[in-house]
Design an enzyme around this catalytic site. Structure first.
Site, short mmCIF file in Angstrom:
data_model
loop_
_atom_site.label_atom_id
_atom_site.label_comp_id
_atom_site.label_asym_id
_atom_site.label_seq_id
_atom_site.Cartn_x
_atom_site.Cartn_y
_atom_site.Cartn_z
N LYS A 78 50.41 19.71 1.63
CA LYS A 78 50.19 19.34 3.03
C LYS A 78 49.94 17.84 3.10
CE LYS A 78 49.82 21.66 6.96
NZ LYS A 78 50.55 22.86 7.35
N GLY A 174 44.76 27.57 22.87
CA GLY A 174 45.70 26.52 22.46
C GLY A 174 47.10 26.87 22.90
P1 NAD Z 1 50.07 21.63 18.79
O1 NAD Z 1 49.37 20.37 18.43
O2 NAD Z 1 51.40 21.60 19.42
O3 NAD Z 1 49.12 22.53 19.74
C1 NAD Z 1 47.77 22.73 19.56
C2 NAD Z 1 47.18 22.95 20.95
O4 NAD Z 1 45.84 23.44 20.83
C3 NAD Z 1 47.11 21.67 21.79
O5 NAD Z 1 47.70 21.90 23.05
C4 NAD Z 1 45.60 21.39 21.89
O6 NAD Z 1 45.25 20.76 23.09
C5 NAD Z 1 45.03 22.79 21.80
N1 NAD Z 1 43.65 22.87 21.33
C6 NAD Z 1 43.08 22.23 20.29
N2 NAD Z 1 41.79 22.58 20.18
C7 NAD Z 1 41.55 23.47 21.19
C8 NAD Z 1 40.39 24.17 21.63
N3 NAD Z 1 39.22 24.07 21.01
N4 NAD Z 1 40.50 25.00 22.70
C9 NAD Z 1 41.68 25.14 23.34
N5 NAD Z 1 42.79 24.47 22.98
C10 NAD Z 1 42.73 23.65 21.92
O7 NAD Z 1 50.10 22.47 17.42
P2 NAD Z 1 51.06 23.68 17.05
O8 NAD Z 1 52.23 23.18 16.31
O9 NAD Z 1 51.25 24.57 18.22
O10 NAD Z 1 50.14 24.43 15.97
C11 NAD Z 1 49.01 25.17 16.37
C12 NAD Z 1 48.34 25.78 15.14
O11 NAD Z 1 49.27 26.63 14.45
C13 NAD Z 1 47.88 24.73 14.12
O12 NAD Z 1 46.72 25.19 13.47
C14 NAD Z 1 49.03 24.69 13.13
O13 NAD Z 1 48.62 24.23 11.86
C15 NAD Z 1 49.43 26.14 13.10
N6 NAD Z 1 50.81 26.38 12.71
C16 NAD Z 1 51.82 25.66 13.27
C17 NAD Z 1 53.13 25.91 12.87
C18 NAD Z 1 54.29 25.16 13.48
O14 NAD Z 1 55.44 25.43 13.10
N7 NAD Z 1 54.06 24.24 14.39
C19 NAD Z 1 53.40 26.90 11.92
C20 NAD Z 1 52.34 27.63 11.39
C21 NAD Z 1 51.04 27.37 11.79
#
Ligand code: NAD
Length: 339
Positions: A78, A174
């Site tokens: 990572k 989120g």
């Molecule tokens: P992103 O940054 O697009 O979205 C995260 C969202 O969560 C944002 O809109 C943010 O404002 C919101 N957020 C953060 N803290 C919050 C809280 N306390 N309460 C409410 N909302 C909150 O990220 P993403 O790509 O959608 O990823 C989300 C999660 O899934 C992360 O943990 C990431 O590591 C995991 N993930 C992502 C992927 C991918 O392909 N993008 C794959 C597997 C896992």
């Protein structure tokens, strides 16, 4: 930091700075036994440098578990780029990050994660071929969401005895790239959505497009619902938050949801079924890994479809062994990595 690396069995931690663009980046390589370490790059602000390194190390370990359980020929890694308030040249910053990745000689392959986009990866790709999820390769988020949706259905089946989500109250924390796509699928399946995000614009959109009920971010985890789906950032399941949960199951996309395995035991004691994050959210990794290997869309889709079944198997083991699904999944992953 060395103690954490030892306890997580992390192989290496690489740091880089670039005074011209202001790049300050960390790459954690957890394990390369099965193949090069693959995992996304976060671009976020951190309270201090140590938090960024801890985040990279813990996330890299999760990527190893994820790849092992998904049967992918990759190890876990990572990257974290520490975000500063003012960035003059974002493209230049990601090109500098690309030179850093190139210097690791293919031991780590990067991809998008929170705070980065396929356009950022295009900049990385100008400097190294050890990158996935460029504009041409595609964003993994919709595939991660597809897997999470399948996992939520498997979780509903295991805990509530039905995988029909119609009328179930599901709280999505989120509404980012993954969370919003999960919410769309839940809405299409007839679930009643309770949502929160720090960005009010995303909440507004979910209210308009998905008939979602808005909930204050601090209140969402303790709001009564059938399934709580954490799709924001990690470490949201700790001793205190778990004691406040009022749901039958937790199943969402966020990485590193648990602050410790003891928290998983606490969930188990409370009768709350927990979907291990690196099982339910493996769709993104499956997509980037298979895409990087040049696999066809059909192969990728078939692989994604197995996420629900894998989760069901973990739940069955957990029930038979009277242990938390998190402990069962970790034991299975470690057996696969270190056997
Ligand atoms: P992103 O940054 O697009 O979205 C995260 C969202 O969560 C944002 O809109 C943010 O404002 C919101 N957020 C953060 N803290 C919050 C809280 N306390 N309460 C409410 N909302 C909150 O990220 P993403 O790509 O959608 O990823 C989300 C999660 O899934 C992360 O943990 C990431 O590591 C995991 N993930 C992502 C992927 C991918 O392909 N993008 C794959 C597997 C896992």
């Amino acid at each position: 930091m060395f103690a954490l690396m030892q306890s997580t069995r992390t192989h290496a931690l690489h740091l880089a700075v670039d005074p011209v663009t202001g790049l300050r980046a960390v790459v954690a390589i957890h394990d390369c036994r099965a193949g090069p370490a693959l995992g996304g790059c976060r671009y976020l602000a951190y309270p201090d440098d140590e938090s960024a390194m801890v985040d990279a190390i813990r996330l890299a370990q999760g990527m190893s578990f994820k790849a092992a359980l998904a049967g992918l020929p990759f190890g876990g890694g990572k990257a974290v780029i520490i975000r500063s308030p003012h960035v003059e040249n974002r493209a230049g910053l990601f090109e500098a990050f690309g030179r850093f990745i190139e210097s690791l000689d293919g031991r780590y392959i990067t991809a998008v994660d929170s705070g980065t986009s396929t356009t950022d990866m295009d900049c990385v790709a100008q400097q190294t071929r050890h990158v996935t999820s460029t504009t041409a390769a595609g964003d993994p988020a919709p595939h991660a969401a597809m897997g999470v949706f399948a996992g939520i259905r498997a979780t509903a089946m295991a805990r509530l005895g039905t995988d029909n989500l119609e009328g179930l109250r599901i709280a999505v924390q989120g509404l980012g790239n993954v969370g919003y796509a999960v919410a769309e699928q839940l809405h299409a399946a007839g679930a009643e959505l309770l949502v929160s995000d720090l960005d009010q614009g995303k909440v507004q959109l979910a209210m308009e497009q998905l008939a979602a009920h808005p909930i204050e971010p601090s209140a969402l985890p303790s709001t009564p619902c059938d399934i709580f789906a954490p799709c924001g950032l990690g470490s949201i399941l700790n001793g205190q938050s778990v004691s406040q949960l009022r749901c039958a199951a937790v199943a969402g996309s966020a990485n590193n949801q648990l602050t410790s395995l003891q928290v998983a035991d606490q969930l188990e004691k409370r009768g709350i079924l927990y979907a291990p994050d690196y099982v339910i959210n493996s769709g993104g990794l499956i997509y980037v890994a298979l895409k990087h290997q040049g696999e066809a869309v059909g192969t990728i889709t078939a692989h994604l479809a197995r996420i629900g079944t894998r989760l069901t198997e973990v739940y069955a083991h957990a029930q038979a062994e009277k242990r938390s699904p998190a402990r069962v999944a970790e034991a299975l992953a470690e057996k696969l990595i270190y056997a």
